[in-house]
Motif scaffolding. Sequence first.
Motif, PDB file in Angstrom:
ATOM      1  N   UNK A 122       0.833  -1.202   0.000  1.00 40.75           N
ATOM      2  CA  UNK A 122       0.000   0.000   0.000  1.00 40.75           C
ATOM      3  C   UNK A 122       0.868   1.253   0.000  1.00 40.75           C
ATOM      4  N   UNK A 123       2.007   1.201   0.699  1.00 38.18           N
ATOM      5  CA  UNK A 123       2.916   2.343   0.710  1.00 38.18           C
ATOM      6  C   UNK A 123       3.608   2.491  -0.647  1.00 38.18           C
ATOM      7  N   UNK A 124       3.911   1.364  -1.267  1.00 38.75           N
ATOM      8  CA  UNK A 124       4.475   1.412  -2.622  1.00 38.75           C
ATOM      9  C   UNK A 124       3.494   2.079  -3.570  1.00 38.75           C
ATOM     10  N   UNK A 125       2.211   1.717  -3.467  1.00 37.55           N
ATOM     11  CA  UNK A 125       1.186   2.319  -4.320  1.00 37.55           C
ATOM     12  C   UNK A 125       1.086   3.823  -4.082  1.00 37.55           C
ATOM     13  N   UNK A 126       1.082   4.236  -2.835  1.00 36.20           N
ATOM     14  CA  UNK A 126       0.963   5.666  -2.524  1.00 36.20           C
ATOM     15  C   UNK A 126       2.188   6.440  -3.020  1.00 36.20           C
ATOM     16  N   UNK A 127       3.364   5.883  -2.822  1.00 38.04           N
ATOM     17  CA  UNK A 127       4.577   6.559  -3.271  1.00 38.04           C
ATOM     18  C   UNK A 127       4.690   6.568  -4.794  1.00 38.04           C
ATOM     19  N   UNK A 128       4.141   5.545  -5.455  1.00 36.87           N
ATOM     20  CA  UNK A 128       4.215   5.469  -6.918  1.00 36.87           C
ATOM     21  C   UNK A 128       3.312   6.504  -7.586  1.00 36.87           C
ATOM     22  N   UNK A 129       2.521   7.218  -6.821  1.00 40.89           N
ATOM     23  CA  UNK A 129       1.741   8.317  -7.404  1.00 40.89           C
ATOM     24  C   UNK A 129       2.679   9.391  -7.957  1.00 40.89           C
ATOM     25  N   UNK A 130       3.846   9.497  -7.371  1.00 39.29           N
ATOM     26  CA  UNK A 130       4.897  10.362  -7.917  1.00 39.29           C
ATOM     27  C   UNK A 130       5.802   9.448  -8.738  1.00 39.29           C
ATOM     28  N   UNK A 131       5.943   9.699 -10.038  1.00 35.16           N
ATOM     29  CA  UNK A 131       6.716   8.768 -10.876  1.00 35.16           C
ATOM     30  C   UNK A 131       8.124   8.515 -10.338  1.00 35.16           C
ATOM     31  N   UNK A 132       8.425   7.231 -10.125  1.00 41.22           N
ATOM     32  CA  UNK A 132       9.750   6.817  -9.697  1.00 41.22           C
ATOM     33  C   UNK A 132       9.911   6.638  -8.201  1.00 41.22           C
ATOM     34  N   UNK A 133       9.072   7.259  -7.413  1.00 36.62           N
ATOM     35  CA  UNK A 133       9.240   7.202  -5.962  1.00 36.62           C
ATOM     36  C   UNK A 133       8.948   5.804  -5.409  1.00 36.62           C
ATOM     37  N   UNK A 134       7.964   5.108  -5.975  1.00 40.01           N
ATOM     38  CA  UNK A 134       7.665   3.740  -5.542  1.00 40.01           C
ATOM     39  C   UNK A 134       8.818   2.796  -5.835  1.00 40.01           C
ATOM     40  N   UNK A 135       9.464   2.982  -6.990  1.00 42.51           N
ATOM     41  CA  UNK A 135      10.610   2.145  -7.329  1.00 42.51           C
ATOM     42  C   UNK A 135      11.783   2.414  -6.388  1.00 42.51           C
ATOM     43  N   UNK A 136      11.992   3.662  -6.042  1.00 41.76           N
ATOM     44  CA  UNK A 136      13.074   3.987  -5.111  1.00 41.76           C
ATOM     45  C   UNK A 136      12.819   3.369  -3.741  1.00 41.76           C
ATOM     46  N   UNK A 137      11.568   3.377  -3.297  1.00 40.44           N
ATOM     47  CA  UNK A 137      11.210   2.766  -2.019  1.00 40.44           C
ATOM     48  C   UNK A 137      11.519   1.269  -2.028  1.00 40.44           C
ATOM     49  N   UNK A 138      11.290   0.626  -3.179  1.00 39.76           N
ATOM     50  CA  UNK A 138      11.546  -0.811  -3.283  1.00 39.76           C
ATOM     51  C   UNK A 138      13.022  -1.150  -3.459  1.00 39.76           C
ATOM     52  N   UNK A 139      13.851  -0.139  -3.706  1.00 47.42           N
ATOM     53  CA  UNK A 139      15.277  -0.381  -3.863  1.00 47.42           C
ATOM     54  C   UNK A 139      15.763  -0.287  -5.297  1.00 47.42           C
ATOM     55  N   UNK A 140      14.886   0.016  -6.228  1.00 48.63           N
ATOM     56  CA  UNK A 140      15.262   0.177  -7.628  1.00 48.63           C
ATOM     57  C   UNK A 140      15.542   1.658  -7.881  1.00 48.63           C
ATOM     58  N   UNK A 141      16.657   2.115  -7.353  1.00 48.83           N
ATOM     59  CA  UNK A 141      16.950   3.551  -7.385  1.00 48.83           C
ATOM     60  C   UNK A 141      17.220   4.067  -8.794  1.00 48.83           C
ATOM     61  N   UNK A 142      17.945   3.311  -9.588  1.00 47.93           N
ATOM     62  CA  UNK A 142      18.254   3.748 -10.953  1.00 47.93           C
ATOM     63  C   UNK A 142      16.981   3.831 -11.796  1.00 47.93           C
ATOM     64  N   UNK A 143      16.154   2.826 -11.700  1.00 48.46           N
ATOM     65  CA  UNK A 143      14.910   2.812 -12.461  1.00 48.46           C
ATOM     66  C   UNK A 143      13.978   3.927 -11.988  1.00 48.46           C
ATOM     67  N   UNK A 144      13.909   4.145 -10.679  1.00 49.06           N
ATOM     68  CA  UNK A 144      13.085   5.227 -10.153  1.00 49.06           C
ATOM     69  C   UNK A 144      13.539   6.586 -10.644  1.00 49.06           C
ATOM     70  N   UNK A 145      14.847   6.794 -10.670  1.00 53.09           N
ATOM     71  CA  UNK A 145      15.381   8.063 -11.171  1.00 53.09           C
ATOM     72  C   UNK A 145      15.066   8.241 -12.652  1.00 53.09           C
TER      73      UNK A 145
END
Length: 165
Positions: A7-30
């Motif tokens: 649920x936190x991933x979903x909320x953070x993914x409302x901002x493009x890339x932030x959900x990926x950074x939360x999951x540890x995919x920093x390069x993809x999120x950026x």
Amino acid sequence: MIKKKRWLTFMLAMVPGLGHMYLGFKKLGLQFMIGAFVCIIFIPSMPTVFPFALAALWFYQLFDALQKATWMKISIAEHERLMFHPDSFGAPWTFDMHSLPGFPQDDVDPAWVGGACVVAGVLLLIITAFPTLWSILTEINIGTILLSVGLIGYGLRMLKNNTRA
């Protein structure tokens, strides 16, 4: 191992890339953040192309982050089953999710990012330095032409890389 909340991933993914950074995919999120920023920058210059591109990017990154979060939850449950189930003899005591088959890898080719930056820089240069050239290009729908060429090139590349013997 830190469990990530979907649920936190979903909320953070409302901002493009932030959900990926939360999951540890920093390069993809950026990369998703930069892509959304570029789309927002170019919306005034090509209002028929870049809102669509931004929407497509936003939906793709949202569902991709949720898919990665679900995969991580399933893999953690499997790890705990292997570690603590009485029938799982010889269970691995170290667990690296990134080495497992099927793990969603953070493997975006830097050549694509570099090419996109070059194209965006050239377009921005034409828009700011040569406004009369830009008005001529918009009259002939250069955005649609570039998008068409890009889609055709990407499709040909996928067909070339996916040849079956």
